[in-house]
Scaffold this motif. Structure first.
Motif, PDB file in Angstrom:
ATOM      1  N   LEU A  40       0.868  -1.180   0.000  1.00 30.12           N
ATOM      2  CA  LEU A  40       0.000   0.000   0.000  1.00 30.12           C
ATOM      3  C   LEU A  40       0.917   1.246   0.000  1.00 30.12           C
ATOM      4  N   ALA A  79       0.898  -5.059   1.828  1.00 32.68           N
ATOM      5  CA  ALA A  79      -0.559  -5.188   1.867  1.00 32.68           C
ATOM      6  C   ALA A  79      -1.006  -6.325   2.774  1.00 32.68           C
ATOM      7  N   ASP A  80      -0.156  -7.355   2.964  1.00 30.34           N
ATOM      8  CA  ASP A  80      -0.531  -8.460   3.832  1.00 30.34           C
ATOM      9  C   ASP A  80      -0.747  -7.994   5.277  1.00 30.34           C
ATOM     10  N   VAL A  92      -1.887  -5.015   6.085  1.00 33.28           N
ATOM     11  CA  VAL A  92      -2.934  -3.978   6.173  1.00 33.28           C
ATOM     12  C   VAL A  92      -4.302  -4.642   6.322  1.00 33.28           C
ATOM     13  N   GLN A  93      -4.978  -4.273   7.415  1.00 32.93           N
ATOM     14  CA  GLN A  93      -6.326  -4.776   7.633  1.00 32.93           C
ATOM     15  C   GLN A  93      -7.337  -3.990   6.796  1.00 32.93           C
ATOM     16  N   THR A  94      -7.217  -2.689   6.914  1.00 35.46           N
ATOM     17  CA  THR A  94      -8.136  -1.802   6.172  1.00 35.46           C
ATOM     18  C   THR A  94      -7.539  -0.407   6.159  1.00 35.46           C
ATOM     19  N   VAL A  95      -8.147   0.393   5.312  1.00 36.21           N
ATOM     20  CA  VAL A  95      -7.751   1.818   5.266  1.00 36.21           C
ATOM     21  C   VAL A  95      -9.015   2.643   5.522  1.00 36.21           C
ATOM     22  N   VAL A  96      -8.946   3.555   6.507  1.00 32.49           N
ATOM     23  CA  VAL A  96     -10.120   4.390   6.826  1.00 32.49           C
ATOM     24  C   VAL A  96      -9.737   5.862   6.664  1.00 32.49           C
ATOM     25  N   LEU A 138      -2.714   0.653  -4.329  1.00 36.43           N
ATOM     26  CA  LEU A 138      -2.052  -0.627  -4.045  1.00 36.43           C
ATOM     27  C   LEU A 138      -1.117  -0.939  -5.202  1.00 36.43           C
TER      28      LEU A 138
END
Lengths: 144, 424
Positions: free
Chosen positions: A7, A20-21, A23-27, A95
């Protein structure tokens, strides 16, 4: 050369990559609730799906000048040890994966900045892939 | 009875003849001797002749002597005695001569008396005339001196008059120049009045247009306020779109992350997520551009609104300024009109003065001519006075000569002795 997707986020005009592995989420940016006695990089905590999410300023962690754009800043929620940590960046660029048209030219070796795993050159721009474990480990040390 | 002398001699001759004739006749009656008779008639004739001759001669001699004495006295200047021949029975030419001599004597007495009186009067008059001539001569000399002073004064007056005439002509020329300048000024004032009136009309039209512009400006300010409010409403919509786009981007990003974690199974989803993210990015960019454009529009609108808000006060001030300017223009137009009329009045006065100056110049020319004529006349008077002085000197000399002649005449006539009555 690493083919794992990252990311890409922007901090102080530099582009950094987070695997990216991890990263849970992007807020989107939300103002964290300040935590008393916190070290400078730790901005505070957010309510993330009922869980307490500590949020750190990526620029402060990397020794860069912290900037905040409430409309564009994002918080990348990453896995660390058994929990989640939010990393505040100025904006997310997307990404970077082999599926994209981005050409990973070469591995440029370790950068002289802290917590960097490797540096990629993508269409003339450099993306510094961060060593999350080392960076968050240093933050944990500072919290302790 | 008058008998003339010739008849008296004829009568004597007749008596002699009668004696010659009658005596012989008478003697014959006498008894005388013849010799006596012869001698007596001649003797009687001789005696008659002698008696008649003696009588006639004696009377004639006495009367002629009387006449001679009278003429001698007259010749000697004694006019006091008249000729008196006495009472004669038979007057003759001697009585006529005596009467004529007496008449001549009377005339001589009158003439001498008249000459005496006249000569005395002439001498007195000549003396008076001489004295008068001397006085006149003295007066004439004084007049000549005065006339010379007058001549010098007249010459100076002539010079002064010429200088005054020169100055008057200069003044006339100056007045004519002033008249020309005033005419130009009056024409300029009239033109300025026309231009001021035209300017006032134009300014009033401009004021009306400006008033319209001010009204438009107020409406524009109100429209700008409304436009700014509309921009804010659009800005809110754009913010919603931006927020939705960012959330969509984040959703696409998260979808791509999840797809990458899914491995090969997630590739298709990753492609979809990537396209969605591109759309979201595009939408976000468009929203950003709209936001930026709206921000610029809002800033411009706020600027316009601020300017219009600020201009509202200036509009009010402008209206007051326009009213003041219109009033000032009206006053200026009236002032310029008054000035034009005053310049016209001044021009009329100057023209009257120029005409008066022209008349004064003509009068001064006439005065100069009169002064010149006076100078010439004074010179002539001086010359005439010189002549008069010479003539008066001649007249005084003549009067003296006349007095001397009168005195000489008086002296010569004084040898005639007149009776007291005649002298008186």
């Amino acid at each position: 050369m690493s083919a794992a997707p990252v990311l890409v986020v922007e901090v102080d005009g530099e582009r950094f990559g987070i695997l990216a592995d991890r990263v849970q989420t992007v807020v989107g940016y939300q103002e964290p609730v300040p935590i008393p006695g916190r070290p400078k990089p730790l901005l505070g905590a957010l309510n993330h799906h009922g869980e307490l999410l500590p949020v750190a300023h990526l620029a402060s962690l990397l020794g860069l000048k912290p900037r905040l754009d409430p409309l564009r800043s994002v918080v990348a929620v990453v896995d660390w040890e058994d929990g989640l940590v939010g990393l505040l960046a100025e904006r997310a660029h997307g990404l970077l994966t082999p599926l994209t048209r981005v050409r990973v030219s070469q591995v440029l070796g370790r950068w002289d900045g802290p917590f960097l795993d490797q540096t990629l050159e993508v269409e003339g721009s450099r993306v510094h892939v961060l060593d999350l474990d080392a960076m968050l480990g240093a933050l944990a040390e500072r919290i302790r | 009875m008058r008998i003339e002398m010739g008849y008296k001699f004829i009568l004597g001759f007749i008596l002699v003849i009668a004696a010659v004739v009658l005596v012989p006749y008478l003697v014959r009656f006498l008894d005388l001797p013849p010799w006596a008779q012869s001698l007596i008639p001649p003797l009687a004739a001789i005696a008659v002749g002698l008696a008649m001759g003696s009588a006639l001669t004696k009377g004639l001699t006495r009367h002629v002597g009387e006449l001679r004495s009278a003429t001698v006295r007259i010749a000697e200047g004694d006019l006091r005695h008249a000729v008196n021949l006495g009472q004669r029975w038979f007057p003759d030419e001697l009585d006529d001569l005596a009467g004529a001599v007496n008449a001549m004597l009377t005339n001589l007495r009158q003439m001498v008396a008249h000459i005496l009186r006249t000569s005395t009067e002439v001498a007195s008059a000549a003396q008076n005339l001489s004295a008068t001539a001397e006085e006149v001569n003295a007066s004439t000399e004084e007049i000549a001196v005065t006339t010379e002073e007058v001549a010098r004064g007249v010459a100076e007056q002539k010079g002064e008059v010429e200088r005054v005439v020169h100055r008057i002509h200069e003044l006339e020329a100056g007045l004519q120049r002033i008249e020309g300048t005033c005419r130009l000024a009056a024409e300029a004032a009239t033109s300025a009045e026309e231009q001021a009136q035209a300017g006032t009309r134009t300014a009033r039209e401009g004021f009306a247009r400006l008033e319209s512009v001010l009204s438009d400006l107020e409406r524009s300010a109100e429209a700008a306020v409304a436009f700014s409010e509309q921009i804010r409403q659009v800005q809110r919509f754009a913010d919603v779109i931006t927020n939705l786009s960012r959330q969509t981007t984040l959703l696409a990003l998260n979808a791509a992350i999840e797809a990458s974690k899914a491995g090969e199974e997630g590739k298709g989803f990753a492609v979809v997520a990537s396209e969605i993210r591109k759309l979201a990015d595009s939408a976000e960019k468009s929203a950003d551009q709209i936001t930026a454009l709206l921000r610029r529009l809002d800033q411009a609108g706020q600027g316009v609104r601020g300017l219009l808000e600020a201009s509202r006060g200036k509009v009010a001030e402008g209206r007051e300024g326009l009213e003041a300017a219109a009033q000032a223009l009206g006053e200026i137009t009236g002032f310029v009109g008054d000035n034009a009329r005053r310049m016209g009045d001044v021009l009329a006065v100057i023209q009257e003065q120029v005409e008066g100056g022209r008349e004064i110049a003509k009068f001064a020319d006439r005065v100069s001519a009169v002064a010149e004529a006076n100078a010439a006349a004074t010179h002539e008077v001086s010359t005439t006075l010189e002549h008069q002085t010479a003539a008066m000197e001649d007249m005084a000399h003549a009067a003296m000569r006349l007095s001397e002649m009168a005195e000489d005449l008086n002296r010569r006539v004084s040898r005639f002795h007149l009776p007291d009555e005649a002298e008186a």
